[in-house]
Design a protein around this motif. Sequence first.
Motif, PDB file in Angstrom:
ATOM      1  N   LEU A  66     -24.353 -30.754 -12.869  1.00 43.91           N
ATOM      2  CA  LEU A  66     -25.629 -30.083 -12.614  1.00 43.91           C
ATOM      3  C   LEU A  66     -25.851 -28.960 -13.623  1.00 43.91           C
ATOM      4  N   LEU A  67     -24.794 -28.228 -13.944  1.00 43.31           N
ATOM      5  CA  LEU A  67     -24.887 -27.158 -14.934  1.00 43.31           C
ATOM      6  C   LEU A  67     -25.285 -27.719 -16.301  1.00 43.31           C
ATOM      7  N   LEU A  68     -24.672 -28.839 -16.672  1.00 48.06           N
ATOM      8  CA  LEU A  68     -24.978 -29.465 -17.965  1.00 48.06           C
ATOM      9  C   LEU A  68     -26.400 -30.015 -18.009  1.00 48.06           C
ATOM     10  N   ALA A  69     -26.919 -30.406 -16.821  1.00 51.03           N
ATOM     11  CA  ALA A  69     -28.281 -30.946 -16.751  1.00 51.03           C
ATOM     12  C   ALA A  69     -29.327 -29.842 -16.702  1.00 51.03           C
ATOM     13  N   GLY A  70     -28.874 -28.576 -16.699  1.00 47.08           N
ATOM     14  CA  GLY A  70     -29.811 -27.463 -16.705  1.00 47.08           C
ATOM     15  C   GLY A  70     -30.272 -27.030 -15.341  1.00 47.08           C
ATOM     16  N   GLU A  71     -29.584 -27.504 -14.302  1.00 45.44           N
ATOM     17  CA  GLU A  71     -29.947 -27.104 -12.944  1.00 45.44           C
ATOM     18  C   GLU A  71     -29.533 -25.656 -12.703  1.00 45.44           C
ATOM     19  N   GLU A  72     -30.361 -24.923 -11.991  1.00 43.32           N
ATOM     20  CA  GLU A  72     -30.014 -23.546 -11.651  1.00 43.32           C
ATOM     21  C   GLU A  72     -28.970 -23.536 -10.539  1.00 43.32           C
ATOM     22  N   LYS A  73     -28.015 -22.622 -10.638  1.00 45.40           N
ATOM     23  CA  LYS A  73     -26.973 -22.504  -9.622  1.00 45.40           C
ATOM     24  C   LYS A  73     -27.509 -21.740  -8.410  1.00 45.40           C
ATOM     25  N   ALA A  74     -27.372 -22.346  -7.232  1.00 47.54           N
ATOM     26  CA  ALA A  74     -27.743 -21.630  -6.014  1.00 47.54           C
ATOM     27  C   ALA A  74     -26.701 -20.559  -5.714  1.00 47.54           C
ATOM     28  N   LYS A  75     -25.469 -20.829  -6.067  1.00 47.58           N
ATOM     29  CA  LYS A  75     -24.380 -19.871  -5.899  1.00 47.58           C
ATOM     30  C   LYS A  75     -23.301 -20.215  -6.904  1.00 47.58           C
ATOM     31  N   SER A  76     -22.373 -19.302  -7.124  1.00 45.37           N
ATOM     32  CA  SER A  76     -21.348 -19.541  -8.144  1.00 45.37           C
ATOM     33  C   SER A  76     -20.026 -20.006  -7.552  1.00 45.37           C
ATOM     34  N   ARG A  77     -19.821 -19.807  -6.232  1.00 46.79           N
ATOM     35  CA  ARG A  77     -18.550 -20.193  -5.624  1.00 46.79           C
ATOM     36  C   ARG A  77     -18.793 -21.101  -4.425  1.00 46.79           C
ATOM     37  N   PHE A  78     -18.111 -22.247  -4.420  1.00 45.69           N
ATOM     38  CA  PHE A  78     -18.238 -23.233  -3.352  1.00 45.69           C
ATOM     39  C   PHE A  78     -16.899 -23.349  -2.634  1.00 45.69           C
ATOM     40  N   ILE A  79     -16.910 -23.247  -1.321  1.00 47.76           N
ATOM     41  CA  ILE A  79     -15.690 -23.324  -0.525  1.00 47.76           C
ATOM     42  C   ILE A  79     -15.659 -24.650   0.223  1.00 47.76           C
ATOM     43  N   ILE A  80     -14.595 -25.425   0.012  1.00 48.52           N
ATOM     44  CA  ILE A  80     -14.399 -26.695   0.716  1.00 48.52           C
ATOM     45  C   ILE A  80     -13.644 -26.412   2.014  1.00 48.52           C
ATOM     46  N   PRO A  81     -14.145 -26.883   3.154  1.00 45.92           N
ATOM     47  CA  PRO A  81     -13.465 -26.606   4.434  1.00 45.92           C
ATOM     48  C   PRO A  81     -12.050 -27.186   4.469  1.00 45.92           C
ATOM     49  N   HIS A  82     -11.158 -26.500   5.178  1.00 47.26           N
ATOM     50  CA  HIS A  82      -9.790 -26.982   5.352  1.00 47.26           C
ATOM     51  C   HIS A  82      -9.524 -27.225   6.832  1.00 47.26           C
ATOM     52  N   ARG A  83      -8.441 -27.922   7.136  1.00 49.07           N
ATOM     53  CA  ARG A  83      -8.068 -28.136   8.539  1.00 49.07           C
ATOM     54  C   ARG A  83      -6.553 -28.247   8.651  1.00 49.07           C
ATOM     55  N   LEU A  84      -6.057 -27.783   9.771  1.00 48.05           N
ATOM     56  CA  LEU A  84      -4.620 -27.836  10.043  1.00 48.05           C
ATOM     57  C   LEU A  84      -4.280 -29.175  10.672  1.00 48.05           C
ATOM     58  N   VAL A  85      -3.339 -29.902  10.066  1.00 47.77           N
ATOM     59  CA  VAL A  85      -2.876 -31.180  10.606  1.00 47.77           C
ATOM     60  C   VAL A  85      -1.448 -30.972  11.119  1.00 47.77           C
ATOM     61  N   VAL A  86      -1.276 -30.956  12.432  1.00 51.85           N
ATOM     62  CA  VAL A  86       0.003 -30.668  13.039  1.00 51.85           C
ATOM     63  C   VAL A  86       0.796 -31.961  13.237  1.00 51.85           C
ATOM     64  N   ARG A  87       2.056 -31.940  12.741  1.00 56.46           N
ATOM     65  CA  ARG A  87       2.916 -33.111  12.891  1.00 56.46           C
ATOM     66  C   ARG A  87       4.311 -32.642  13.333  1.00 56.46           C
ATOM     67  N   GLU A  88       5.300 -33.491  13.204  1.00 58.76           N
ATOM     68  CA  GLU A  88       6.617 -33.254  13.804  1.00 58.76           C
ATOM     69  C   GLU A  88       7.369 -32.059  13.210  1.00 58.76           C
ATOM     70  N   SER A  89       7.194 -31.768  11.929  1.00 54.31           N
ATOM     71  CA  SER A  89       8.060 -30.802  11.246  1.00 54.31           C
ATOM     72  C   SER A  89       7.958 -29.380  11.780  1.00 54.31           C
ATOM     73  N   SER A  90       6.885 -29.071  12.533  1.00 52.15           N
ATOM     74  CA  SER A  90       6.710 -27.700  13.026  1.00 52.15           C
ATOM     75  C   SER A  90       6.771 -27.602  14.549  1.00 52.15           C
ATOM     76  N   LEU A  91       6.917 -28.720  15.247  1.00 53.93           N
ATOM     77  CA  LEU A  91       6.857 -28.733  16.708  1.00 53.93           C
ATOM     78  C   LEU A  91       8.252 -28.643  17.303  1.00 53.93           C
ATOM     79  N   ARG A  92       8.532 -27.518  17.923  1.00 55.32           N
ATOM     80  CA  ARG A  92       9.831 -27.336  18.564  1.00 55.32           C
ATOM     81  C   ARG A  92       9.865 -28.126  19.872  1.00 55.32           C
ATOM     82  N   LYS A  93      10.933 -28.844  20.118  1.00 55.90           N
ATOM     83  CA  LYS A  93      11.074 -29.656  21.338  1.00 55.90           C
ATOM     84  C   LYS A  93      11.231 -28.760  22.566  1.00 55.90           C
TER      85      LYS A  93
END
Length: 338
Positions: free
Chosen positions: A311-338
Amino acid sequence: MRVTIKDVANKAQVSPSTVSRVIAGNGRIGKDTILRVRQVLDELGYHPHHAAQGLAKRTTCTLGIILPRTPDDVFSNFFFPELIRGISTRASRSGFDILMATGSLAQEERESLTRMVRGGRVDGVVLLSSRLEDPLIRLLEEEQFPYVLIGRNDYSASTLSVDTDNIRAAYELTQHLIAQGNQRIGFVAGPANMIVNRDRLEGYRKAMEEAGYPVQNEWIIDGELLQQSGFRAISMLMELEDRPTALVVIDDGVCFGVLRGLGELGYHVPQDISLAAFNNIALSELSTPSLTSIDIGTYQLGYTAAHQLLLLLAGEEKAKSRFIIPHRLVVRESSLRK
């Protein structure tokens, strides 16, 4: 006979300029039109004539990627291939190719980037990570050359970047380990000059301080984003008299080295020590035990970075300069105490 933009336009019942804008990735076109044009492009087997385009527009139809460290190091860490897959997928949809360069030393990295920029080999650059006072960002700013950073930098607030909220992600990951009953939590870190490392350390420290638990300096081990760094770190940590009961690890690949080291020392996860890491690569679910990890949307990071650069190369104006991609916690066996 070569298929032309006019052939595509006639069959899709749009103007040739609309076809050109779809190929260039211009977002100011209706979704239905984009889908119809792309379908016709596939049906007719149209391929952009990059050499002709380059002569007409003085462009290369190529994006540059600067790899941190050597190719062997980069591709032994599963995070980077997935990141590059996202970049190349978005680039190819606009008819752009990828040129990758690297260097084992900082000076070699700078020389590779200089050849890309001053040699007219690429139209824009994607940086896959950033360091404190990063000389590559400084060079690109000085040259006023289009670029996007995957990560955060401390050089220019106007830098176009795509990132994860790494402070928040590390805070949540540490909170999860605390919720499992852990009070002595260590951190297996990456290179000290990498900003992502500093951000994740900050999130870890914040969670520990809020819970009222001490952070021992000997529980934090710096290293590289490689399996062998995890192996070395756990060898040092398990020799401590007052060792941690859980670890936050900077990267899944490093955590595999931690797992290997614990196995060789005769310890079991999570019975003897709990583990949690970042990036949620495909192998994290298949490891033994399966690995708790923060999914940072690696493919989407790369895809979005390439999209914003185009978009920058095509001359589009930036609505903002920083984009944050959402994250999520995936819980599996290595952290679960029995």
